[in-house]
Design an enzyme around this catalytic site. Structure first.
Site, PDB file in Angstrom:
ATOM      1  N   SER A 120     -37.049 -43.807 -25.692  1.00 29.63           N
ATOM      2  CA  SER A 120     -35.856 -43.036 -25.705  1.00 29.63           C
ATOM      3  C   SER A 120     -36.067 -41.653 -25.154  1.00 29.63           C
ATOM      4  CB  SER A 120     -35.246 -43.046 -27.081  1.00 29.63           C
ATOM      5  OG  SER A 120     -34.101 -42.269 -27.092  1.00 29.63           O
ATOM      6  N   ASP A 128     -44.319 -38.927 -19.771  1.00 24.64           N
ATOM      7  CA  ASP A 128     -43.842 -39.460 -18.499  1.00 24.64           C
ATOM      8  C   ASP A 128     -42.357 -39.744 -18.667  1.00 24.64           C
ATOM      9  OD1 ASP A 128     -46.453 -39.468 -17.615  1.00 24.64           O
ATOM     10  OD2 ASP A 128     -46.564 -41.626 -17.272  1.00 24.64           O
ATOM     11  N   HIS A 153     -47.162 -36.389 -26.166  1.00 28.37           N
ATOM     12  CA  HIS A 153     -48.312 -35.508 -26.319  1.00 28.37           C
ATOM     13  C   HIS A 153     -47.853 -34.070 -26.549  1.00 28.37           C
ATOM     14  CE1 HIS A 153     -51.445 -38.484 -24.868  1.00 28.37           C
ATOM     15  NE2 HIS A 153     -50.297 -39.108 -24.628  1.00 28.37           N
TER      16      HIS A 153
END
Length: 283
Positions: free
Chosen positions: A248, A88, A145
């Site tokens: 980050s 995300d 992921h």
């Protein structure tokens, strides 16, 4: 004020000390104080706790537990694509690698060799390939992921600076992503090699992978690396591979031919884990 002027104080600021302190605080279990800090953070950044596996903030014993919270099953379905978005966040930049040069921001490029810690042989595998740089804001889910199935080959911890990472520093700090501390993860896939780089920043307490745990600290001046070619560490598309304990950015490298990126993608656009990122142009 120019971007270069805006980032000038960061050259003078004790970033390492601040980051070490922030990491120490984030790992502490302080009961009601920790809950108050988390509650304030959720309100300030608009964190959607409804997506969290554990939505009750009283459940989290430390800020790090909250920051690396898991998502409910099914809230990030995987698109039918060769490569899916691994996080995300928001798009910083993406596109073709011009020779060995990656576009950072207007007027700023950096080399694949510098990004991966100076290994020119590794970097050469991505010449004229593709890259994508994704920024994770404070409100985002902070686990990373897999964009596709992959077998882990190697991991490199590259010591470096700890500039904050945001659009201003991307425009104002030359070679930002090849300058900050980072963890380079090298994979092989059915379609060739690819690299996921976890880039640190000010107040990023540490970075961790599912096969190693916390990679930093310790923080030293020497490059460290681990080889996994003789181990069968296989990760499926969409499977967790690592996480940030604060902060980050993720940079990905793919070999040629150039990828066919999602036509909806554009710099600054928000992205979600599992959405279509790209398809392999040679398929």
């Amino acid at each position: 004020m120019s971007d270069r002027s805006a980032v000038l104080p960061q050259y003078l600021f004790p970033k390492q000390a601040l980051t070490n302190f922030a990491g120490w605080v984030a790992g502490k279990e302080r009961g009601a104080v920790t809950t108050w800090i988390i509650r304030r953070f959720v309100a300030k950044y608009g964190v959607d706790m409804g997506e969290a596996l554990e939505s009750d903030i009283n459940h989290y014993k430390s800020f790090n537990q909250f920051f690396t919270r898991a998502l409910k099953p099914g809230v990030r379905p995987l698109a039918q694509a060769d490569l899916v978005c691994p996080v995300d966040g928001a798009i910083s930049q993406f596109g073709a690698i011009e020779g060995d040069q990656i576009f950072q921001a207007k007027g700023h490029n950096y080399s694949t060799t510098a990004l991966v810690g100076g290994d020119a042989v590794l970097a050469a595998r991505f010449a004229h390939g593709s890259f994508a740089t994704l920024y994770l804001s404070p409100k985002d889910y902070h686990r990373i992921h897999m964009p596709c199935d992959g077998r882990l080959v190697r991991m490199i911890h590259v010591p470096g600076d700890l500039f904050s990472v945001n659009p201003v520093t991307a425009r104002g700090v030359p070679g930002l992503f090849a300058r900050n501390e980072r963890v380079v993860c090298v994979f092989e896939s059915a379609h060739g090699p690819f690299v996921l780089v976890l880039v640190g920043a000010t107040i990023v307490g540490s970075m961790a992978t599912v096969w190693h745990g916390v990679v930093n600290p310790p923080r030293g001046g020497e490059l460290r690396e681990w080889h996994y070619a003789d181990q069968q560490i296989l990760l499926k598309q969409g499977e967790e591979m690592g996480r940030f304990l604060l902060g980050s950015t993720v940079v990905m490298l793919f070999p040629p031919p150039p990828l066919a990126f999602n036509p909806d993608w554009a710099p600054t656009r928000p992205v979600r884990l599992g959405e279509a990122m790209a398809n392999l142009a040679n398929l």
